[in-house]
Design a protein around this motif. Structure first.
Motif, PDB file in Angstrom:
ATOM      1  N   GLU A 108       1.042  -7.851  -6.668  1.00 37.06           N
ATOM      2  CA  GLU A 108       0.787  -6.517  -7.234  1.00 37.06           C
ATOM      3  C   GLU A 108      -0.437  -5.866  -6.574  1.00 37.06           C
ATOM      4  OE1 GLU A 108       3.296  -8.737  -9.917  1.00 37.06           O
ATOM      5  OE2 GLU A 108       1.329  -9.221  -9.042  1.00 37.06           O
ATOM      6  N   ARG A 109      -1.446  -6.701  -6.252  1.00 35.29           N
ATOM      7  CA  ARG A 109      -2.657  -6.164  -5.614  1.00 35.29           C
ATOM      8  C   ARG A 109      -2.336  -5.639  -4.207  1.00 35.29           C
ATOM      9  NH1 ARG A 109      -8.428  -8.298  -3.701  1.00 35.29           N
ATOM     10  NH2 ARG A 109      -9.724  -6.964  -5.013  1.00 35.29           N
ATOM     11  N   GLN A 110      -1.492  -6.378  -3.485  1.00 35.43           N
ATOM     12  CA  GLN A 110      -1.056  -5.918  -2.166  1.00 35.43           C
ATOM     13  C   GLN A 110      -0.317  -4.585  -2.266  1.00 35.43           C
ATOM     14  OE1 GLN A 110       1.155  -8.952  -0.010  1.00 35.43           O
ATOM     15  NE2 GLN A 110      -0.022 -10.576  -0.994  1.00 35.43           N
ATOM     16  N   MET A 111       0.505  -4.487  -3.305  1.00 37.26           N
ATOM     17  CA  MET A 111       1.289  -3.268  -3.507  1.00 37.26           C
ATOM     18  C   MET A 111       0.378  -2.072  -3.782  1.00 37.26           C
ATOM     19  SD  MET A 111       4.535  -2.974  -6.065  1.00 37.26           S
ATOM     20  CE  MET A 111       5.674  -1.580  -5.995  1.00 37.26           C
ATOM     21  N   VAL A 112      -0.632  -2.286  -4.625  1.00 34.58           N
ATOM     22  CA  VAL A 112      -1.585  -1.218  -4.959  1.00 34.58           C
ATOM     23  C   VAL A 112      -2.379  -0.818  -3.727  1.00 34.58           C
ATOM     24  CG1 VAL A 112      -3.682  -0.683  -6.269  1.00 34.58           C
ATOM     25  CG2 VAL A 112      -1.746  -1.758  -7.410  1.00 34.58           C
ATOM     26  N   LEU A 113      -2.761  -1.808  -2.909  1.00 33.32           N
ATOM     27  CA  LEU A 113      -3.539  -1.519  -1.698  1.00 33.32           C
ATOM     28  C   LEU A 113      -2.745  -0.644  -0.736  1.00 33.32           C
ATOM     29  CD1 LEU A 113      -6.022  -1.955   0.092  1.00 33.32           C
ATOM     30  CD2 LEU A 113      -4.945  -4.051   0.952  1.00 33.32           C
ATOM     31  N   LYS A 114      -1.485  -0.995  -0.517  1.00 32.78           N
ATOM     32  CA  LYS A 114      -0.644  -0.214   0.395  1.00 32.78           C
ATOM     33  C   LYS A 114      -0.408   1.191  -0.156  1.00 32.78           C
ATOM     34  CE  LYS A 114       1.602  -4.111   2.613  1.00 32.78           C
ATOM     35  NZ  LYS A 114       0.828  -3.881   3.844  1.00 32.78           N
ATOM     36  N   LEU A 115      -0.174   1.282  -1.461  1.00 31.09           N
ATOM     37  CA  LEU A 115       0.030   2.589  -2.094  1.00 31.09           C
ATOM     38  C   LEU A 115      -1.231   3.444  -1.991  1.00 31.09           C
ATOM     39  CD1 LEU A 115       2.084   4.300  -3.601  1.00 31.09           C
ATOM     40  CD2 LEU A 115       1.274   3.298  -5.745  1.00 31.09           C
ATOM     41  N   SER A 116      -2.384   2.791  -2.144  1.00 34.04           N
ATOM     42  CA  SER A 116      -3.670   3.488  -2.021  1.00 34.04           C
ATOM     43  C   SER A 116      -3.874   4.004  -0.601  1.00 34.04           C
ATOM     44  CB  SER A 116      -4.806   2.544  -2.409  1.00 34.04           C
ATOM     45  OG  SER A 116      -6.048   3.176  -2.271  1.00 34.04           O
ATOM     46  N   ASP A 117      -3.522   3.180   0.400  1.00 35.55           N
ATOM     47  CA  ASP A 117      -3.638   3.597   1.810  1.00 35.55           C
ATOM     48  C   ASP A 117      -2.733   4.790   2.104  1.00 35.55           C
ATOM     49  OD1 ASP A 117      -5.502   1.682   2.389  1.00 35.55           O
ATOM     50  OD2 ASP A 117      -4.050   0.227   3.166  1.00 35.55           O
ATOM     51  N   ASN A 142       3.496   0.941   6.326  1.00 35.51           N
ATOM     52  CA  ASN A 142       3.035   0.735   4.958  1.00 35.51           C
ATOM     53  C   ASN A 142       4.125   1.068   3.947  1.00 35.51           C
ATOM     54  OD1 ASN A 142       0.480  -0.341   5.160  1.00 35.51           O
ATOM     55  ND2 ASN A 142      -0.574   1.608   5.084  1.00 35.51           N
ATOM     56  N   TYR A 143       4.823   2.156   4.211  1.00 36.26           N
ATOM     57  CA  TYR A 143       5.886   2.577   3.295  1.00 36.26           C
ATOM     58  C   TYR A 143       7.002   1.531   3.241  1.00 36.26           C
ATOM     59  CZ  TYR A 143       9.600   5.306   1.152  1.00 36.26           C
ATOM     60  OH  TYR A 143      10.609   5.730   0.315  1.00 36.26           O
ATOM     61  N   ILE A 144       7.408   1.037   4.407  1.00 38.18           N
ATOM     62  CA  ILE A 144       8.483   0.035   4.457  1.00 38.18           C
ATOM     63  C   ILE A 144       8.062  -1.248   3.748  1.00 38.18           C
ATOM     64  CG2 ILE A 144       9.794  -1.470   6.012  1.00 38.18           C
ATOM     65  CD1 ILE A 144       9.845   0.887   8.007  1.00 38.18           C
ATOM     66  N   GLU A 145       6.829  -1.703   4.015  1.00 31.79           N
ATOM     67  CA  GLU A 145       6.335  -2.923   3.385  1.00 31.79           C
ATOM     68  C   GLU A 145       6.237  -2.759   1.869  1.00 31.79           C
ATOM     69  OE1 GLU A 145       2.697  -3.961   5.327  1.00 31.79           O
ATOM     70  OE2 GLU A 145       3.661  -4.185   7.292  1.00 31.79           O
ATOM     71  N   LEU A 146       5.845  -1.574   1.432  1.00 31.24           N
ATOM     72  CA  LEU A 146       5.750  -1.287  -0.001  1.00 31.24           C
ATOM     73  C   LEU A 146       7.125  -1.339  -0.655  1.00 31.24           C
ATOM     74  CD1 LEU A 146       3.783  -0.406  -2.270  1.00 31.24           C
ATOM     75  CD2 LEU A 146       4.327   1.957  -1.681  1.00 31.24           C
ATOM     76  N   GLN A 147       8.119  -0.776   0.015  1.00 29.26           N
ATOM     77  CA  GLN A 147       9.474  -0.779  -0.530  1.00 29.26           C
ATOM     78  C   GLN A 147      10.055  -2.192  -0.563  1.00 29.26           C
ATOM     79  OE1 GLN A 147      10.816   1.674  -2.000  1.00 29.26           O
ATOM     80  NE2 GLN A 147       9.462   3.304  -1.352  1.00 29.26           N
ATOM     81  N   GLU A 148       9.707  -3.009   0.425  1.00 26.60           N
ATOM     82  CA  GLU A 148      10.203  -4.398   0.459  1.00 26.60           C
ATOM     83  C   GLU A 148       9.618  -5.214  -0.694  1.00 26.60           C
ATOM     84  OE1 GLU A 148       9.208  -5.497   4.479  1.00 26.60           O
ATOM     85  OE2 GLU A 148      11.297  -5.253   5.134  1.00 26.60           O
ATOM     86  N   ILE A 149       8.373  -4.910  -1.080  1.00 29.73           N
ATOM     87  CA  ILE A 149       7.764  -5.565  -2.241  1.00 29.73           C
ATOM     88  C   ILE A 149       8.423  -5.063  -3.529  1.00 29.73           C
ATOM     89  CG2 ILE A 149       5.627  -5.831  -3.578  1.00 29.73           C
ATOM     90  CD1 ILE A 149       4.084  -5.543  -0.938  1.00 29.73           C
TER      91      ILE A 149
END
Length: 263
Positions: A108-117, A142-149
């Motif tokens: 979840e922290r990784q997801m928030v970090l990418k969304l913040s970026d 970042n968008y692709i990695e966020l969607q994969e999470i």
């Protein structure tokens, strides 16, 4: 009843009119000595130059009108963009607070970090006229990695990129609409065997962005979304006659190709 003329017919009429003016001018220059003594020729030349003058004046008027319209549209876009920044700033600060409260190694922290970026890029880089191609590339990653999470299903998402000049300048947030559509209308609705293949290449100041995805046939809609409409308007304003945007639908496969000639 008002007679309506299609845009294609208007272009043909306009072309014929211009060709006629050029041919007439050529005839006047070449056969001036032979026709100069004929009655009414002087009046004909005077009429011809009056028509040419009116045509040039009308063309100048259209150019000024077009410039004013583009300026007005740009001001409206900037105003809308400023209005839209109120909520993003709030969310951006909230995301930073959430990031600090989460476990260091949590997904979840990784997801928030990418969304913040992504939020930071959208706010601070999105308002610029130009950004580097590398910045757009990182944003898409970042968008692709966020969607994969986000999605908990098996899918085949590939992002291939080959950029010769990472510092090449492009309009910000240019490709994201097409990528969002691939996830929204494709992977999001498919239960299995979903795929999205993205290719971004840059060579000799030309950029080619190709994205292909499969989709559920029952979800097909002929209605064009507001994001795609805005993208077309932005491309027309910033890359006039320097871009092509094409769509190809074959059974349940959707493919978009965007090519740009960089400034």
């Amino acid at each position: 009843m008002k007679l309506k003329i299609s845009d294609s017919k208007k272009k043909i009429i306009n072309r014929v009119y211009k060709i006629t003016l050029v041919i007439t001018g050529f005839i006047i220059i070449v056969f001036n000595d032979a026709l100069g003594k004929k009655e009414g020729f002087v009046e004909f030349i005077a009429l011809y130059f009056i028509i040419v003058f009116i045509t040039i004046a009308y063309w100048i008027f259209k150019q000024i009108k077009s410039i004013l319209r583009l300026k007005n549209e740009k001001e409206k876009t900037e105003l809308l963009h400023l209005k839209s920044q109120v909520n993003p700033h709030f969310f951006f600060n909230t995301l930073n607070n959430l990031y600090g409260m989460m476990d260091k190694n949590s997904k979840e922290r990784q997801m928030v970090l990418k969304l913040s970026d992504m939020m930071r890029y959208s706010i601070y880089e999105g308002e610029k006229d130009w950004v580097t191609l590398k910045s757009e590339l990182d944003y898409l990653k970042n968008y692709i990695e966020l969607q994969e999470i986000r999605y908990h299903k098996k899918s085949d998402v590939q992002f291939n990129h080959n950029i010769e000049n990472p510092d090449a300048k492009v309009m910000p947030l240019l490709f994201i609409i097409l990528l969002e559509n691939a996830f929204k209308h494709g992977l999001e609705n498919l239960e299995k065997n979903a795929y999205i293949h993205v290719d971004l290449t840059e060579n000799k100041n030309e950029v080619l962005f190709v994205i292909e995805n499969n989709f559920e046939l029952q979800q097909t809609s002929n209605q064009e979304g507001i994001g795609l409409k805005n993208l077309k308007k932005r491309l027309a304003l910033v890359y006039p006659k320097k871009h092509t945007l094409s769509f190809d639908v074959n059974s349940n496969i959707y493919k978009v190709t965007l090519s740009l000639k960089l400034k």
